[in-house]
Design an enzyme around this catalytic site. Structure first.
Site, PDB file in Angstrom:
ATOM      1  N   CYS A 166      -1.298  -3.046   6.362  1.00 25.76           N
ATOM      2  CA  CYS A 166      -0.712  -4.238   5.330  1.00 25.76           C
ATOM      3  C   CYS A 166      -0.221  -5.238   6.524  1.00 25.76           C
ATOM      4  O   CYS A 166       0.536  -4.634   7.385  1.00 25.76           O
ATOM      5  CB  CYS A 166       0.275  -3.855   4.159  1.00 25.76           C
ATOM      6  SG  CYS A 166      -0.372  -2.772   3.037  1.00 25.76           S
TER       7      CYS A 166
ATOM      8  N   CYS B 276      12.946  -3.336   3.151  1.00 24.32           N
ATOM      9  CA  CYS B 276      11.537  -2.586   2.963  1.00 24.32           C
ATOM     10  C   CYS B 276      10.679  -3.389   3.997  1.00 24.32           C
ATOM     11  O   CYS B 276      10.801  -4.185   4.381  1.00 24.32           O
ATOM     12  CB  CYS B 276      11.043  -3.454   1.706  1.00 24.32           C
ATOM     13  SG  CYS B 276      12.223  -3.149   0.067  1.00 24.32           S
TER      14      CYS B 276
ATOM     15  N   CYS C 103       1.373   5.018   8.800  1.00 24.19           N
ATOM     16  CA  CYS C 103       0.447   4.550   7.581  1.00 24.19           C
ATOM     17  C   CYS C 103      -0.675   4.280   8.047  1.00 24.19           C
ATOM     18  O   CYS C 103      -0.828   3.195   9.036  1.00 24.19           O
ATOM     19  CB  CYS C 103       1.401   3.601   6.784  1.00 24.19           C
ATOM     20  SG  CYS C 103       0.490   3.112   5.316  1.00 24.19           S
TER      21      CYS C 103
ATOM     22  N   CYS D 215      15.634   6.023  -0.183  1.00 24.14           N
ATOM     23  CA  CYS D 215      14.189   5.565   0.167  1.00 24.14           C
ATOM     24  C   CYS D 215      13.564   6.821   1.102  1.00 24.14           C
ATOM     25  O   CYS D 215      14.047   6.854   2.316  1.00 24.14           O
ATOM     26  CB  CYS D 215      14.359   4.139   0.686  1.00 24.14           C
ATOM     27  SG  CYS D 215      12.821   3.635   1.098  1.00 24.14           S
TER      28      CYS D 215
ATOM     29  N   GLU E  93      11.812   7.931   9.084  1.00 27.72           N
ATOM     30  CA  GLU E  93      12.996   7.199   8.909  1.00 27.72           C
ATOM     31  C   GLU E  93      13.370   7.472   7.340  1.00 27.72           C
ATOM     32  O   GLU E  93      12.288   7.421   6.532  1.00 27.72           O
ATOM     33  CB  GLU E  93      12.944   5.748   9.145  1.00 27.72           C
ATOM     34  CG  GLU E  93      13.153   5.618  10.702  1.00 27.72           C
ATOM     35  CD  GLU E  93      13.049   4.361  11.016  1.00 27.72           C
ATOM     36  OE1 GLU E  93      13.439   3.974  12.216  1.00 27.72           O
ATOM     37  OE2 GLU E  93      12.296   3.340  10.545  1.00 27.72           O
TER      38      GLU E  93
ATOM     39  N   CYS F  82       3.946  -5.532   6.974  1.00 24.71           N
ATOM     40  CA  CYS F  82       4.806  -4.043   7.051  1.00 24.71           C
ATOM     41  C   CYS F  82       4.804  -3.785   8.449  1.00 24.71           C
ATOM     42  O   CYS F  82       3.653  -3.494   8.923  1.00 24.71           O
ATOM     43  CB  CYS F  82       3.914  -3.227   6.018  1.00 24.71           C
ATOM     44  SG  CYS F  82       5.074  -1.436   5.943  1.00 24.71           S
TER      45      CYS F  82
HETATM   46  N1  SAH Z   1       2.941   2.254   0.658  1.00 26.56           N
HETATM   47  C1  SAH Z   1       3.739   2.037  -0.612  1.00 26.56           C
HETATM   48  C2  SAH Z   1       5.370   2.174  -0.031  1.00 26.56           C
HETATM   49  C3  SAH Z   1       5.794   1.593   1.047  1.00 26.56           C
HETATM   50  S1  SAH Z   1       6.287   0.024   1.030  1.00 26.56           S
HETATM   51  C4  SAH Z   1       3.503   0.658  -0.921  1.00 26.56           C
HETATM   52  O1  SAH Z   1       2.789  -0.089  -0.597  1.00 26.56           O
HETATM   53  O2  SAH Z   1       4.085   0.143  -2.134  1.00 26.56           O
HETATM   54  C5  SAH Z   1       7.337  -0.274   0.132  1.00 26.56           C
HETATM   55  C6  SAH Z   1       7.948  -1.820  -0.295  1.00 26.56           C
HETATM   56  O3  SAH Z   1       8.173  -2.675   0.819  1.00 26.56           O
HETATM   57  C7  SAH Z   1       6.375  -2.011  -1.074  1.00 26.56           C
HETATM   58  O4  SAH Z   1       6.500  -3.004  -1.900  1.00 26.56           O
HETATM   59  C8  SAH Z   1       5.994  -2.911   0.318  1.00 26.56           C
HETATM   60  O5  SAH Z   1       5.058  -3.990  -0.070  1.00 26.56           O
HETATM   61  C9  SAH Z   1       7.266  -3.691   0.778  1.00 26.56           C
HETATM   62  N2  SAH Z   1       7.204  -4.196   1.997  1.00 26.56           N
HETATM   63  C10 SAH Z   1       6.515  -4.033   2.961  1.00 26.56           C
HETATM   64  N3  SAH Z   1       6.775  -4.756   4.160  1.00 26.56           N
HETATM   65  C11 SAH Z   1       7.594  -5.623   3.770  1.00 26.56           C
HETATM   66  C12 SAH Z   1       8.460  -6.794   4.527  1.00 26.56           C
HETATM   67  N4  SAH Z   1       8.266  -6.912   5.632  1.00 26.56           N
HETATM   68  N5  SAH Z   1       9.447  -7.444   3.560  1.00 26.56           N
HETATM   69  C13 SAH Z   1       9.580  -6.898   2.424  1.00 26.56           C
HETATM   70  N6  SAH Z   1       8.987  -5.952   1.678  1.00 26.56           N
HETATM   71  C14 SAH Z   1       8.090  -5.523   2.648  1.00 26.56           C
END
Ligand code: SAH
Length: 391
Positions: free
Chosen positions: A142, A366, A138, A131, A110, A145
């Protein structure tokens, strides 16, 4: 000039040699390939091809009308120009567009286009931020996410990273002005291809996006952060911090166990010292978890190490991935608690920005990228979006 067919030169007489994907090939390598395989020594020929591919977004060599006609069949024999295929597109009420692209091996990724709210005199968004994804899925797990639910399928190639920009510019018929590496995947786990892509994107010949308008977001891999510091790319770096203690950060982001805060923060410091580009710390606010007075104090202390700002992100729900364990207990604070946190953080002397939740209604915000729209049931449930169409 050597006129032998490419296959013969490769010592594979009788067998057609595989064509080289030309997107993602650096200027230096392109010059070498043109010389070795086609006997073309001139630098300006490589530059012409570069401009066609990236600035004019040609999808075939036949379009490259300022090259001698005799070059075209040789280029076609030697190279291919990859594509990603649009499978699905959704448009959010806020103008955010999410594209689902199919890759050549049938996997999907995406990419999200976010227009700024600020408009020019013609009503066109002043900034159009793309983006991009760097991996299919991944591996980092986390807890907040959605992409984590896919696990890692594979890294994207340099061409696939670039194609997201090229294809969206073609589809949207407008230039991308800003680029964030915040889509699916951890960019620094695919460091070689991300660095290669960045070199091409920031090459003035390609007229893509300037380094000052590019941000890489990472969960915090110290060795790769240090590598990036010394690549001379000078892009902005954002760290997904989300917690101010190792205990909480490890619970939310298992990678913190291998690379605890102190190690990551000193790598970020090194990045600043090498580039003099202020650091961004991303901080998702979770109700009752990371929003205390002590968190504000620790956050303020972290930001004083080098010039930096904190980007506070509202938590975007990921219920559609059926979260379990701690993931199921995560909630956004109330609007009042959110605003109070921002206020107190500012009072502590921290430069604060609030990230908007663009595209939340189409699961394009995000952390919401998880190919939800590959599933027709989710598509149906998605009623707030202006449109959501399968192509
Ligand atoms: N792997 C990288 C980039 C992808 S995530 C990283 O960890 O930075 C991009 C951003 O979205 C990161 O700051 C991540 O922490 C945030 N993010 C992930 N899940 C989210 C959610 N459910 N709500 C808001 N932000 C989120």
């Amino acid at each position: 000039m050597d006129d032998k067919p490419v296959a013969a030169q490769n010592g594979e007489v009788g067998k057609i040699a595989e064509r080289v994907e030309i997107l993602g090939v650096s200027m230096a390598n392109l010059r070498q390939l043109l010389l070795q395989r086609l006997g073309i020594p001139e630098r300006y020929r490589a530059e012409q091809i570069f401009r066609w591919l990236y600035a004019k977004q040609a999808i075939s060599f036949g379009e490259m009308t300022d090259l001698p006609k005799s070059f075209i069949p040789k280029l076609e024999e030697t190279f291919e120009i990859g594509r990603v295929i649009l499978q699905h597109e959704s448009l959010s009420v806020d103008g955010t567009r999410k594209f689902l692209f199919e890759l050549s091996d049938g996997r999907s990724i995406e990419t999200v286009l976010i227009p700024s709210e600020m408009r020019d005199a013609f009503g066109k968004a002043r900034r159009r931020t793309l983006c991009v994804s760097t991996q299919v899925g991944c591996p980092l797990d986390c807890k907040f996410c959605a992409t984590a639910s896919m696990k890692l399928k594979r890294n994207l190639t340099t061409a696939e990273i670039l194609l997201q920009i090229l294809e969206v510019e073609r589809l949207a018929k407008e230039d991308i002005t800003n680029l964030v590496f915040m889509g699916m995947g951890e960019p620094l786990l695919n460091c070689d291809n991300v660095v290669e892509a960045l070199r091409i994107i920031t090459d003035p010949l390609t007229e893509l996006v300037g380094k000052k308008r590019i941000t890489i977001s990472t969960s915090g891999l110290p060795d790769e952060i240090k590598r990036l510091a010394n690549e001379g790319l000078d892009v902005k770096l954002a760290l997904s911090l989300h917690a101010t203690t190792n205990a909480l950060r490890t619970t939310l982001m298992p990678i913190n166990k291998r690379h605890p805060l102190e190690e990551v923060l000193s790598a970020m410091e090194e990045y600043y010292n090498a580039t003099h580009i202020p650091i961004t710390y991303e901080y998702i606010l979770f109700d009752g978890l990371n929003d205390s007075e002590a968190d504000i104090k620790r956050l303020a202390k972290i930001t004083r190490r080098v010039p930096s700002k904190v980007n506070v992100i509202p938590f975007h729900p990921i219920d559609f991935t059926a979260p379990e364990g701690i993931a199921a207990t995560l909630h956004a604070p109330s609007a009042a608690a959110f605003n109070s946190f921002i206020q107190r953080l500012k009072e502590a002397g921290v430069q604060v920005m609030v990230r908007s939740s663009s595209g939340k209604d189409i699961e394009a915000a995000c952390g919401q990228l998880a190919l939800a729209h590959a599933d027709p049931a989710v598509l149906q449930a998605n009623q707030k979006a202006i449109y959501s169409i399968r192509v």
